[in-house]
Write an enzyme that holds these catalytic residues in place. Structure first.
Site, short mmCIF file in Angstrom:
data_model
loop_
_atom_site.label_atom_id
_atom_site.label_comp_id
_atom_site.label_asym_id
_atom_site.label_seq_id
_atom_site.Cartn_x
_atom_site.Cartn_y
_atom_site.Cartn_z
CB SER A 163 -6.46 7.05 -3.16
OG SER A 163 -6.42 6.09 -4.18
CE1 TYR A 209 -1.13 6.36 -3.08
CE2 TYR A 209 -3.06 5.10 -3.80
CZ TYR A 209 -2.38 6.30 -3.70
OH TYR A 209 -2.94 7.44 -4.20
#
Length: 261
Positions: free
Chosen positions: A144, A157
């Protein structure tokens, strides 16, 4: 081109029942790969497999939780017997919980780490052992932009995806000598069903993404297909431990100049 041909290759995509995982799976299938899809929701699995088969792709689904190492080991063994060797592993399954660090329950933090980091380790370990035996394999971890950047309310996250970036580099370091390439893809902001509510004109976040992205648009799921095929194919045989960010240029710039129209 033969360099990108995935004919007769078996590609296991975790979480390949929807969203970006499905787009990646479809790209691999278009290059000739046989799809092995994992998930945890029977209804989503049924819909996904029906879709893949309607497109003429070879696809089979397996329901299990990648964070359960005992169940994952059993299922990988079953897959190997039913489908054959796993040539390509795409660690895509993941979750996000948005909560400020001051109020996020520790249990939620651990859950995100478990799914987004421990799960990919478990699957890479199980499949990697087989790849080491035959001296060949491709592993793609879906990272990501949060592997590189912080953002409000996604501490778990970001920690997991930052860890996944370093896991990618470490596995590449250990397994490159076995002719195994371990790389990652870092998607930017993509137009999916999850982002649909905020991808509307005059929505603050939609405007922010359009203005922050040099390409001046959200990514389309199919924008990931080429990178996935490249990393799954012979074209990337000397590419190892790299994270390719498919983000329309976000990480390349500090943002538009203040006086730009």
């Amino acid at each position: 081109m033969k360099l990108f041909d995935l004919s007769n290759k078996n590609a296991l995509i975790t979480g390949g029942t929807h969203g970006l995982g499905m787009a990646i799976a479809e790209g691999l299938a278009q290059a000739g790969a046989n799809l092995v899809i994992t998930g945890t929701t029977p209804s989503k699995m049924e819909e996904a497999i029906s879709y893949y088969l309607s497109k003429g792709y070879s696809a089979k689904g397996y329901l299990f939780d990648v964070t359960n190492e005992i169940e994952a080991a059993k299922q990988v063994e079953i897959i190997s017997k039913e489908i054959g060797q796993i040539d390509i592993l795409v660690n895509n399954a993941g979750i996000i919980k948005r909560e400020l660090a001051t109020t996020m329950p520790v249990a939620d933090f651990r859950k995100v780490i478990d799914v987004d980091l421990v799960g990919p380790f478990i699957m890479a370990q199980l499949v990697g052992r087989q790849m080491i035996e035959r001296k060949e394999g491709k592993i793609i971890n879906i990272c990501s932009m949060m592997s590189e950047l912080g953002r409000n309310s996604v501490s778990a996250y970001a920690a997991a995806k930052g860890g996944l970036k370093m896991l990618t580099k470490n596995l590449a370091t250990e397994w490159a000598k076995h002719n195994i390439q371990v790389n990652g893809i870092g998607p930017g902001y993509f137009a999916t069903s999850q982002t649909a509510p905020i991808r509307v004109d005059n929505h603050p976040f939609n405007d922010f993404i359009i203005n922050r992205t040099p390409a001046a648009r959200w990514g389309n799921p199919e924008d990931l297909a080429g990178t996935a095929v490249f990393l799954a194919s012979k074209a990337s045989d000397f590419v190892n431990g790299q994270i390719i960010y498919v983000d329309g240029g976000i990480l390349a710039t500090i943002g538009k100049p203040y006086n730009e129209e």
